[in-house]
Design an enzyme around this catalytic site. Structure first.
Site, mmCIF file in Angstrom:
data_model
loop_
_atom_site.group_PDB
_atom_site.id
_atom_site.type_symbol
_atom_site.label_atom_id
_atom_site.label_comp_id
_atom_site.label_asym_id
_atom_site.label_seq_id
_atom_site.Cartn_x
_atom_site.Cartn_y
_atom_site.Cartn_z
ATOM 1 N N TRP A 187 22.867 32.003 29.212
ATOM 2 C CA TRP A 187 22.826 33.466 29.349
ATOM 3 C C TRP A 187 24.098 34.053 28.754
ATOM 4 C CZ3 TRP A 187 19.473 37.036 31.901
ATOM 5 C CH2 TRP A 187 20.002 38.317 32.071
ATOM 6 N N CYS A 188 23.948 35.024 27.851
ATOM 7 C CA CYS A 188 25.083 35.767 27.278
ATOM 8 C C CYS A 188 26.085 34.797 26.645
ATOM 9 C CB CYS A 188 25.717 36.633 28.360
ATOM 10 S SG CYS A 188 26.846 37.896 27.752
ATOM 11 N N VAL A 189 27.372 34.947 26.937
ATOM 12 C CA VAL A 189 28.353 34.057 26.321
ATOM 13 C C VAL A 189 28.187 32.631 26.824
ATOM 14 C CG1 VAL A 189 30.202 34.353 28.023
ATOM 15 C CG2 VAL A 189 30.793 33.886 25.650
ATOM 16 N N GLY A 204 25.360 31.225 26.887
ATOM 17 C CA GLY A 204 24.464 30.699 25.862
ATOM 18 C C GLY A 204 25.201 30.349 24.586
#
Length: 398
Positions: free
Chosen positions: A304-306, A308
């Site tokens: 998820w987000c950073v 990821g």
């Protein structure tokens, strides 16, 4: 340097650069830029004249509409906010002639500001930055953000005999004392009760993270576990909110064995950690431990987000080593191609990166409150001004 509401240097510097671009585009900057060149105006006088003429024509049509409406004469519909814009939902903005005129004048002037920026002959990076800060200004100037021009606030102040204004002033003073802009009730949630309520246990930890394994919710579970790598900023809470909207709860109720990385909240002692540490001792180590505990050869992963971005970097390294221990990867709101960073690019340039590297590279920490402010400005209408409108009407801020 201490700035109000945890405003990071990148925001202030970006605002100044946007101003420089505007003055230079109009030919108002001092002769010669920093490199000794004289770029000249980026908007010719005929283009500006046409833009102003179009704006005056719209003002004329608005005036005509108001006069006809006041006389009871049918006329073309006035200017209305974009679909989904909740700032002007109060009936007064439609039924009261004064508020309706105020709303339409604001929307018309907002459109002019946007069109003005688009008409400038600037390179895309400069225009994007100017467009971003123009939007910040336009949204800040909405009449819904001011006591005297917000019908909901006036009504509530009257009904509460001024108590809503007192409560708002108290909250404003608390924000100023805290040095941060509060957009929600920070005491409304308790970890383990109202947020992060899914049951589990820490099964591993190192200097960077703890690994949580959640209790199963079904009699049988899949053999292959799911490992989630969340962002370092809002951590794992985003995927395990209240039971009704918890991704973790949904996953375990569907027979998955779920592991989650819980990143350490860094302090000054963590200033030496870098990206390679978060990739190697973070994501890669979490994959290794998850496989070992589960006794499987492959795992499924979600980033998820950073988180990821960190996970994708780890997977790229594993692939070059011939390691195929990850069966599938799912990325949520994850940026991989940083050539087009969107509004985040407003805060990032070579000069700014060098300045931050001097701070962070010497044992410093990028404060989470500063990052929080940046993310609020990326969706300021929803995370700052829309919330402010709601709090104004509820007497939470002044």
């Amino acid at each position: 340097m201490n700035r109000p509401f945890n405003m990071p240097d990148e925001f202030v510097e970006g605002f100044m650069k946007a101003g420089e671009s505007l003055w230079r585009s109009l030919g108002w900057a001092p002769k010669g830029d920093r490199n000794g060149a004289d770029p000249g105006p980026a908007l010719n006088s005929s283009g500006l004249a046409q833009l102003q003429a179009d704006h005056m024509m719209r003002l004329y049509k608005l005036t005509e509409h108001v006069l006809k409406s006041a006389a009871g004469v049918q006329s073309e519909a006035g200017i209305e906010p974009a679909r989904g814009d909740r700032r002007f939902n109060a009936t007064e903005w439609r039924d009261n002639a004064t508020y309706s005129l105020l709303k339409q004048c604001y929307l018309l002037n907002a459109r002019y500001c946007v069109d003005f920026v688009e008409a400038l002959d600037l390179d895309e990076k400069e225009k994007h930055r100017l467009r971003f800060f123009t939007r910040q200004l336009v949204e800040a100037m909405s009449p819904t953000n001011f006591l005297a021009t917000n019908p909901d606030v006036i009504k509530l102040a009257t009904d509460s005999e001024g108590q809503s204004l007192k409560a708002g002033l108290d909250n404003l003073m608390a924000d100023l004392g805290r040095g941060s802009l509060t957009i929600t009730d920070e005491e409304a949630f308790e970890v383990g009760k109202d947020v992060a309520a899914s049951r589990g246990a820490v099964v591993f930890e190192n200097e960077l993270f703890q690994l949580i394994q959640y209790e199963p919710a079904t009699e049988q579970v899949t053999a292959r576990p799911l490992l989630i790598v969340p962002p370092c900023i809002n951590k794992f809470y985003i995927l395990d909110l209240q039971p009704a909207n918890s991704f973790v709860r949904f996953a375990v109720e569907h027979g998955l064995t779920v592991f989650m990385v819980s990143w350490r909240n860094p302090d000054a002692s963590c200033g030496h950690f870098g990206w390679d540490d978060y990739v190697g001792q973070g994501a890669m180590r979490a994959i290794e431990v998850t496989r070992s505990i589960s006794g499987v050869d492959k795992v499924n992963v979600v980033g998820w987000c950073v988180g990821g971005t960190i996970l994708s970097s780890a997977l790229a390294i594993l692939r070059t080593r011939g390691d195929e221990s990850v069966a599938s990867v799912t990325l949520l709101t994850t940026m991989l191609d940083f050539r087009e960073p969107g509004d985040l690019g407003v805060f990032v340039d070579e000069e700014g990166v060098r300045q931050r590297e001097q701070t962070i590279g010497n044992g410093g920490i990028y404060r989470g409150s500063e990052l929080g402010f940046v993310f609020q400005t990326l969706r300021s209408k929803e995370l700052i001004w829309a919330e402010r409108d709601q709090q104004l009407s509820e007497g939470k801020i002044a």
